[in-house]
Design an enzyme around this catalytic site. Structure first.
Site, PDB file in Angstrom:
ATOM      1  N   SER A  28       0.785  -1.282  -0.022  1.00 42.74           N
ATOM      2  CA  SER A  28       0.462  -0.132  -0.022  1.00 42.74           C
ATOM      3  C   SER A  28       0.730   1.354  -0.050  1.00 42.74           C
ATOM      4  O   SER A  28       1.961   1.592   0.360  1.00 42.74           O
ATOM      5  CB  SER A  28      -1.318   0.009   1.254  1.00 42.74           C
ATOM      6  OG  SER A  28      -1.348   1.446   1.374  1.00 42.74           O
ATOM      7  N   TYR A  31      -1.706  -0.288   9.949  1.00 41.48           N
ATOM      8  CA  TYR A  31      -1.927  -0.667   9.114  1.00 41.48           C
ATOM      9  C   TYR A  31      -0.468  -0.440   7.957  1.00 41.48           C
ATOM     10  O   TYR A  31      -0.180  -1.039   7.673  1.00 41.48           O
ATOM     11  CB  TYR A  31      -3.058   0.424   8.308  1.00 41.48           C
ATOM     12  CG  TYR A  31      -3.527  -0.305   7.103  1.00 41.48           C
ATOM     13  CD1 TYR A  31      -3.186  -1.556   7.047  1.00 41.48           C
ATOM     14  CD2 TYR A  31      -3.197   0.753   6.211  1.00 41.48           C
ATOM     15  CE1 TYR A  31      -3.933  -2.353   6.209  1.00 41.48           C
ATOM     16  CE2 TYR A  31      -3.165   0.264   4.756  1.00 41.48           C
ATOM     17  CZ  TYR A  31      -3.668  -1.123   4.821  1.00 41.48           C
ATOM     18  OH  TYR A  31      -4.416  -1.609   3.439  1.00 41.48           O
TER      19      TYR A  31
HETATM   20  P1  NDP Z   1     -11.538  -5.741   0.344  1.00 39.19           P
HETATM   21  O1  NDP Z   1     -12.147  -5.213   2.166  1.00 39.19           O
HETATM   22  O2  NDP Z   1     -12.564  -5.458  -0.634  1.00 39.19           O
HETATM   23  O3  NDP Z   1     -10.769  -7.689   0.420  1.00 39.19           O
HETATM   24  C1  NDP Z   1     -10.486  -8.127   1.491  1.00 39.19           C
HETATM   25  C2  NDP Z   1      -9.845  -9.106   0.710  1.00 39.19           C
HETATM   26  O4  NDP Z   1      -9.197  -9.586   2.190  1.00 39.19           O
HETATM   27  C3  NDP Z   1     -11.442  -9.950   1.285  1.00 39.19           C
HETATM   28  O5  NDP Z   1     -11.758 -10.996  -0.079  1.00 39.19           O
HETATM   29  C4  NDP Z   1     -11.148 -10.896   2.587  1.00 39.19           C
HETATM   30  O6  NDP Z   1     -12.030 -11.511   2.280  1.00 39.19           O
HETATM   31  C5  NDP Z   1      -9.808 -10.906   2.776  1.00 39.19           C
HETATM   32  N1  NDP Z   1      -9.387 -11.316   3.974  1.00 39.19           N
HETATM   33  C6  NDP Z   1      -9.546 -10.223   5.050  1.00 39.19           C
HETATM   34  N2  NDP Z   1      -9.219 -11.188   6.339  1.00 39.19           N
HETATM   35  C7  NDP Z   1      -8.384 -12.410   5.999  1.00 39.19           C
HETATM   36  C8  NDP Z   1      -8.359 -13.382   6.689  1.00 39.19           C
HETATM   37  N3  NDP Z   1      -8.214 -13.569   7.559  1.00 39.19           N
HETATM   38  N4  NDP Z   1      -8.479 -15.212   5.968  1.00 39.19           N
HETATM   39  C9  NDP Z   1      -8.616 -14.817   4.841  1.00 39.19           C
HETATM   40  N5  NDP Z   1      -8.697 -13.690   3.797  1.00 39.19           N
HETATM   41  C10 NDP Z   1      -9.104 -12.752   4.445  1.00 39.19           C
HETATM   42  O7  NDP Z   1     -10.242  -4.523  -0.087  1.00 39.19           O
HETATM   43  P2  NDP Z   1      -9.125  -4.881  -0.650  1.00 39.19           P
HETATM   44  O8  NDP Z   1      -9.495  -5.175  -2.201  1.00 39.19           O
HETATM   45  O9  NDP Z   1      -9.611  -3.052  -0.644  1.00 39.19           O
HETATM   46  O10 NDP Z   1      -8.345  -5.110  -0.261  1.00 39.19           O
HETATM   47  C11 NDP Z   1      -6.898  -6.309  -0.616  1.00 39.19           C
HETATM   48  C12 NDP Z   1      -5.423  -5.477  -0.544  1.00 39.19           C
HETATM   49  O11 NDP Z   1      -5.749  -4.396  -1.192  1.00 39.19           O
HETATM   50  C13 NDP Z   1      -5.708  -6.040   0.903  1.00 39.19           C
HETATM   51  O12 NDP Z   1      -4.423  -5.796   1.516  1.00 39.19           O
HETATM   52  C14 NDP Z   1      -5.413  -3.414   0.840  1.00 39.19           C
HETATM   53  O13 NDP Z   1      -4.429  -3.363   2.798  1.00 39.19           O
HETATM   54  C15 NDP Z   1      -4.727  -3.482   0.161  1.00 39.19           C
HETATM   55  N6  NDP Z   1      -4.934  -2.105  -0.013  1.00 39.19           N
HETATM   56  C16 NDP Z   1      -6.674  -1.412  -0.373  1.00 39.19           C
HETATM   57  C17 NDP Z   1      -6.385  -0.141  -0.697  1.00 39.19           C
HETATM   58  C18 NDP Z   1      -7.776   0.033  -0.690  1.00 39.19           C
HETATM   59  O14 NDP Z   1      -7.703   1.282  -0.981  1.00 39.19           O
HETATM   60  N7  NDP Z   1      -9.025  -0.170  -0.905  1.00 39.19           N
HETATM   61  C19 NDP Z   1      -4.962   0.080  -0.837  1.00 39.19           C
HETATM   62  C20 NDP Z   1      -3.950  -0.312  -0.695  1.00 39.19           C
HETATM   63  C21 NDP Z   1      -3.822  -1.559  -0.504  1.00 39.19           C
HETATM   64  P3  NDP Z   1     -13.429 -11.864   3.226  1.00 39.19           P
HETATM   65  O15 NDP Z   1     -13.823 -11.097   4.578  1.00 39.19           O
HETATM   66  O16 NDP Z   1     -14.181 -13.772   2.792  1.00 39.19           O
HETATM   67  O17 NDP Z   1     -12.222 -13.575   4.779  1.00 39.19           O
HETATM   68  C1  8X3 Z   2      -5.237   1.801   1.811  1.00 38.08           C
HETATM   69  C2  8X3 Z   2      -4.523   2.862   0.722  1.00 38.08           C
HETATM   70  O1  8X3 Z   2      -4.283   5.217   2.125  1.00 38.08           O
HETATM   71  O2  8X3 Z   2      -6.106   3.862   3.023  1.00 38.08           O
HETATM   72  O3  8X3 Z   2      -4.207   0.234   1.850  1.00 38.08           O
HETATM   73  O4  8X3 Z   2      -4.298   3.759   3.696  1.00 38.08           O
HETATM   74  S1  8X3 Z   2      -4.604   4.151   2.491  1.00 38.08           S
END
Ligand code: NDP
Ligand code: 8X3
Length: 247
Positions: free
Chosen positions: A135, A148
């Site tokens: 991120s 985070y």
């Molecule tokens: P979502 O919440 O839409 O997706 C997160 C996914 O992770 C879900 O499929 C969830 O599935 C899974 N997950 C979370 N915890 C667990 C666990 N303990 N075991 C198995 N699966 C898990 O968010 P994003 O798609 O945005 O996030 C995906 C990645 O991208 C993350 O690592 C996030 O930190 C990162 N990210 C997101 C950004 C944003 O602004 N959206 C920007 C930068 C990075 P389920 O709940 O079914 O377990």
């Molecule tokens: C998610 C992006 O800037 O909200 O990783 O932390 S931010």
């Protein structure tokens, strides 16, 4: 033989987008998440390709190793691993935040990612590819980004060190570092508070899952001798805030 991509966190957001994108590219899919219904409906939607679902919590070390050991033979040759599952919980100052939220983020974003990496590495093909989802929060501090951001800084440094360890295997490693993207991320971060989650995206243009899926697909298509170490990506609308001062 068809290639296999293993995507953690495929039940929503980036992971779901990546699954759809690679299904179109005719990959076999291994999709992992905790929500069984979502895994099942995605499997049904993508029935034109072979899909193996794994319903578990990546914080459960034994379950992760067992699920990988028990993969059906046709899914045992993994071309691409996408370590995407992860979350932020809360955006309070360290002094106000819940220690349990810190623990969940560390256990998921750091330890869970280590379990899936370690369990799948023996199955990743020569010249395979590992994408870790970091991120911008791992590169740039912001108020309330404390633990985070620190977990994502771990993911970045681990990605680089993993590259070192994998030299000679042909396996590429890229840390993808997105900025603001509309997924379930904020809904999870603000624990189901829809208004607060929506306010993150109000009046601005953000990244969407498909943008990240496209970036991953394009990286995977680069010539094998090209390794992008890290790729930071923001919406065009997002820039840095500058320094804050106490006055
Ligand atoms: P979502 O919440 O839409 O997706 C997160 C996914 O992770 C879900 O499929 C969830 O599935 C899974 N997950 C979370 N915890 C667990 C666990 N303990 N075991 C198995 N699966 C898990 O968010 P994003 O798609 O945005 O996030 C995906 C990645 O991208 C993350 O690592 C996030 O930190 C990162 N990210 C997101 C950004 C944003 O602004 N959206 C920007 C930068 C990075 P389920 O709940 O079914 O377990
Ligand atoms: C998610 C992006 O800037 O909200 O990783 O932390 S931010």
């Amino acid at each position: 033989m068809k290639k296999t991509i293993f995507i953690t966190g495929a039940t929503s957001g980036f992971g779901e987008g990546i699954a759809r994108m690679f299904a179109k590219e005719d990959y076999n899919l291994i999709i992992l998440g905790r929500r069984e219904e979502k895994l099942k409906s995605l499997k049904k939607e993508l029935s034109s390709t072979k899909v193996h679902e794994i319903c578990l919590d990546i914080r459960d070390k034994e379950a992760v190793f067992k699920a990988v050991q028990n993969l059906p033979d046709e899914f045992k040759n993994i071309e691409i691993l996408v370590n995407n599952a992860g979350l932020a919980l809360g955006q309070d100052k360290v002094q106000d935040a819940k220690i349990e939220d810190f623990e969940t983020m560390v256990d998921t974003n750091i330890k869970g990612l280590l379990y899936t990496t370690k369990a799948t590495l023996p199955l990743i093909s020569k010249n395979g590819y590992i994408f870790n989802i970091g991120s911008i929060a791992g590169n740039w501090p912001y108020p309330g980004g404390n633990v985070y951001g620190a977990t994502k800084a771990f993911v970045r440094q681990f990605s680089f060190n993993l590259r070192n360890d994998l030299v000679g295997t042909g396996i590429r490693v890229t840390n993808i570092e997105p900025g603001i993207a509309k997924t379930e991320f904020s809904l999870v971060r603000f624990k189901g508070d829809e208004e607060k989650a929506e306010s993150v995206y109000d009046g601005t243009k953000y990244l969407v899952a498909d943008d990240i899926a496209k970036i991953i697909l394009e990286c995977s298509k680069l010539p094998q001798h090209v390794n992008i170490n890290s790729l930071e990506v923001m919406a065009t609308t997002q820039t840095w805030a500058g320094f804050a001062f106490e006055r």
